[in-house]
Design an enzyme around this catalytic site. Structure first.
Site, mmCIF file in Angstrom:
data_model
loop_
_atom_site.group_PDB
_atom_site.id
_atom_site.type_symbol
_atom_site.label_atom_id
_atom_site.label_comp_id
_atom_site.label_asym_id
_atom_site.label_seq_id
_atom_site.Cartn_x
_atom_site.Cartn_y
_atom_site.Cartn_z
ATOM 1 N N GLU A 151 0.935 -1.188 -0.349
ATOM 2 C CA GLU A 151 0.135 -0.051 -0.124
ATOM 3 C C GLU A 151 0.802 1.311 0.053
ATOM 4 O OE1 GLU A 151 -0.785 -2.684 1.513
ATOM 5 O OE2 GLU A 151 -2.752 -3.164 1.080
ATOM 6 N N HIS A 220 -10.226 -5.006 10.149
ATOM 7 C CA HIS A 220 -11.017 -4.664 8.872
ATOM 8 C C HIS A 220 -11.950 -4.002 9.434
ATOM 9 C CE1 HIS A 220 -8.377 -7.832 7.674
ATOM 10 N NE2 HIS A 220 -8.976 -7.625 6.365
#
Lengths: 415, 442
Positions: A151, A220
């Protein structure tokens, strides 16, 4: 500034699960009836909320900001009035929120060849929430780029591409993964326009699903808006309906500043009828969801629906809350928020962020600083607790602000 | 450049022999549509001792053999000029006389500029400085090999590239003093130069962040089909950052035209190479990512020039990344905030400063070629010294940027909260001028 709204529907009791065809709303099926019931309610609220959404007309004079010419296509039509029921649902087309995001993205990619997409599995897979489905086939593998799993690196890559003239849209598969990209976002994305003396600009959009979902686990279920809000040089917006999702996506892509667009995992399947004509929303504007006079309820993203659910209940008891979806998380639309506070003198903030250091905390400080004289009561902020989101569904529900808590808070404030 | 390609093949077999066959990766952009039914492939290949794994064919072996972690022979270093400045045969016409003189003059200018700015910091006139001492050949050699269209993403020790491209001594001084003529408008610390005009991206302090950005720039160039590549620099220390690994990987997968130049100068502040990694330097990592790589003598300007030229050509023509490891030594301290004698022996520094000096070696070559003399040397050094001192004196006197520059460029237009904050600061400065520096205009 003209604001027109449709009248509030007559108060109805909570709709029973039998009256709802939950299949129509594309939710995952393996849930208990009570959970489905609540999910359906959220959708009912969403669908009805569309009817009572006020489409705010911007006269371009708010906040003393001079908007650049390319935003003149911000359309302030589609304003519904009390008498105009005939046009309420005829024009426009229905779609789900993730499709609205895709439509906005596709329109911008058609319009400007510099717009490109990068992220994990955004290409032929179409993105983990299908926001980019079909785009790779249409625009090619290079413009809709599948990246390896790093990322920080593909965010950095997007920054480099932006500095060279492209307008990348970076997708984080889940917002929580963008914590890995914090270095690039904070030290480079937010800063390079400034430190280069304005020589390089970074018109990047970073988007992805965040928030507490259905048993996605602690890692998450992050609310990144609270971590990013301090970074100077970036703008943050949160979408909550298909209409504002498409409008904000387009505005974010056209903006010369780096924009982080927060989507919510549970809102992707909301359905709404949106205009056929092109429209772009203003990134810095809040949306007045419901006009009222008793209390100002400030919220954003998924909590908007919990708030509207609670509003249905309190309206029965004679309260008249004003609900504002703040949409712009950085900077806050203190103009509209202030006008509301001056009217109601009471503020309730409902957010999904954690109590400490969240958007609500900043908003509380900002309102206190700017509108202290207008407040009749201390600001009440309902947030999630400062705990990692547990996996068990029952525990997870307890970490998120529920409509009943909002109802109690409204009643307490309006005593 | 056949010599170069032959050299590559001659030195790689040491590694190749110990590996299984090279995996063929199909071209990415032509893929699409479902693959043909693979099941018959698997059965057939099983009996022939080859397996069709995802990613390509791999042969089987009954011998359990681990690949060595370190080669018997380290990858050798490409060099053109020997220690006494004699060029290897085959490289006589690498650069013209004009180019060679320009390269030498720039190296001297760089060295002089670094020394005087460093002194200025020690005198308290500058807050910070960082030299490229010992790496002049890397700076100028690679700069000379590039075109002005190539986009450079520096770490922070590559001011020579800007110098080559035309950044004036005055412009360097302006940035270091953060005065109102600084292109960065006084917002960054010294040596964080940036020039969009010269295709040199603004230096950003966190190390290795420029590497994924370089891949992004290459992606942009690839989309536009430009006849240019990206050249990005990083040190041996930066090679440990996660960004470095991911960018090399990305560049290979994306087939991005980036030349990655690793300045292996032996030290990352006080961390020596042995504590930074255990591989044979950075060059061996090229193969790990599927990238063509080479090790070059960084103190030999001609070798750096030759390698970077070839790398650049390959990167653009074949649209792929190249990794160039330039071996050198950081003669100076890490920066003005460092005293390197505390962690390394002084005689080691002295050795590299004198015996290993890239400028001295190049000078021997240009003088022997009849293109330079002692006279020109002293003339050039004196005039540059004067120019640098003058640039510093002038830049020092210039006004600092106004207060509005504190708030401008955070966004394209200042939002209300920043406008409020600016008003607050102005009010305070006007009310209590004695508490604020008197050379900051409002």
């Amino acid at each position: 500034m003209a604001v027109v709204s449709q009248g509030i529907r007559p108060a109805t009791a909570l709709i029973s699960a039998n009256a709802v065809d939950s299949k129509r709303f594309h939710f995952a099926s393996s849930k208990s009836t009570s959970v489905r019931f609540i999910e359906s309610l959220i959708l009912i609220v969403a669908v009805e909320a569309r009817g009572i959404v006020c489409l705010v007309r911007s006269d371009g004079k708010s906040n003393a900001r001079v908007r650049k010419p390319h935003l003149h296509s911000h359309i302030s039509n589609a304003v519904t009035t009390k008498n105009d029921d005939k046009t309420a649902s005829k024009p426009g087309h229905e779609l789900l929120l993730f499709e609205a995001l895709r439509e906005g993205l596709e329109e911008e990619m058609d319009r400007d060849p510099n717009v490109c997409v990068m992220g994990e599995d955004v290409g032929h897979y179409g993105g983990s929430y299908k926001v980019t489905r079909g785009l790779a086939d249409k625009f090619g593998d290079l413009r809709v780029l599948d990246t390896p799993i790093a990322e920080n690196s593909f965010t950095g890559m997007a920054i480099g591409a932006a500095m060279t003239g492209l307008r990348p849209v970076v997708e984080g598969m889940n917002m929580g993964f963008l914590l890995l990209a914090f270095n690039q976002i904070s030290n480079n994305c937010g800063m390079l326009h400034y430190t280069s003396g304005g020589q390089f600009k970074i018109p990047i959009v970073i988007r992805g699903p965040g928030g507490v979902g259905r048993q996605l686990g602690a890692e998450h279920s992050q609310r990144l808006e609270s971590y990013f809000q301090s970074i100077p040089g970036i703008q943050m917006v949160a979408c909550s309906t298909p209409y504002n999702a498409k409008g904000l996506m387009k505005a974010a892509i056209r903006s010369e500043n780096p924009v982080i667009l927060f989507e919510h995992v549970l809102l992707y399947n909301l359905k709404e009828r949106i205009p056929d004509e092109e429209y772009v929303l203003n990134l810095e504007e809040a949306e007045i969801v419901r006009q009222g006079g008793d209390v100002t309820i400030l919220t954003y993203s998924r909590m908007r629906y919990h708030v509207m659910q609670a509003v249905k209940m309190v309206v029965n008891d004679g309260y008249d809350p004003e609900v504002i979806d703040i949409r712009s998380l950085k900077p806050f639309d203190l103009y509209r928020i202030g006008n509301s506070v001056k009217k109601t003198h009471k503020v309730l903030i409902v957010e999904e962020c954690m109590r400490t250091g969240g958007i609500g905390a900043s908003l509380t400080a900002a309102i206190n600083e700017n509108f202290n004289d207008y407040l009749d009561a201390p600001i009440v902020c309902l947030s999630s607790q400062d705990v990692p989101t547990p996996y068990a569904a029952t525990l997870e529900d307890l970490t998120v602000v529920q409509p009943s808590q909002i109802v109690s808070a409204v009643k307490m404030l309006c005593r | 450049m056949t010599f170069f390609h032959v050299a590559v093949r001659r030195h790689f077999p040491a590694l190749l022999l110990r590996q299984t066959s090279r995996i063929f990766i199909p071209r990415r952009w032509n893929s699409g549509g479902a693959q043909a039914d693979p099941s018959c492939k698997y059965e057939e290949s099983f009996t022939q001792g080859i397996m069709e794994f995802p990613g390509g064919k791999v042969a089987f072996t009954p011998e359990m053999r681990f690949i060595a972690e370190y080669p018997d022979e380290r990858i050798p270093c490409f060099r053109v000029l020997d220690d006494n400045g004699f060029p290897h045969r085959g490289f006589h016409d690498l650069v013209s006389k004009e180019e060679a003189i320009k390269m030498y003059k720039n190296m001297v200018t760089l060295q002089t500029m670094d020394a005087i700015f460093f002194e200025a910091q020690r005198q308290g006139r500058l807050s910070f400085y960082l030299t490229s001492s010992g790496e002049e050949a890397i700076n100028i050699g690679s700069a000379a090999a590039m075109s002005s269209e190539d986009v450079v993403l520096p770490q922070y020790r590559e001011q020579g590239i800007l110098l080559w491209r035309g950044f004036t001594l005055r412009e360097f001084a302006n940035q270091c003093f953060g005065n109102k003529e600084d292109y960065g408008k006084g917002r960054q610390m010294p040596i964080h130069y940036g020039s969009k005009k010269l295709n040199y991206f603004t230096v950003s302090s966190p190390i290795a962040t420029q590497l994924p950005q370089a891949v992004g720039v290459a992606y942009s160039l690839k989309m536009d089909g430009k006849d240019a590549c990206v050249v990005t620099y990083f040190g041996d220390g930066a090679s440990s950052e996660g960004d470095c690994h991911a960018s090399l990987n990305f560049a290979a997968v994306l087939e991005a035209p980036v030349v990655f130049i690793c300045r292996n100068n032996g030290w990352a502040i006080s961390t020596p190479i042995e504590q930074q990694f255990r591989s044979d330097g950075i060059v061996v990592r090229g193969q790990a990512y599927g990238i063509l790589s080479i090790r070059v003598d960084g103190n030999d300007a001609l070798a750096v020039y030759a390698a970077v030229s070839s790398a650049r050509e390959m990167a653009i023509k074949e649209q792929k990344p190249i990794l160039v490891e330039v071996m050198s030594y950081r003669v100076g301290h890490h920066s003005t905030s460092d005293d390197s004698t505390k962690y390394r022996p002084v005689n080691e520094i002295e050795h590299w400063k004198i015996a290993g000096s890239p400028i001295a070696r190049f000078r021997k070559w240009v003088e022997r070629s009849g293109w330079w003399s002692d006279d020109e040397e002293s003339k050039h050094r004196n005039s540059i010294r004067k120019e640098v001192l003058q640039a510093i004196q002038e830049a020092e006197k210039i006004e600092k940027p106004t207060i509005s520059n504190l708030f401008a460029d955070v966004y394209d237009l200042p939002p209300k909260n920043l406008q409020d904050q600016e008003r607050f600061v102005r009010k305070d400065v006007m009310k209590h001028p004695q508490d604020y520096p008197n050379d900051v205009p409002l």
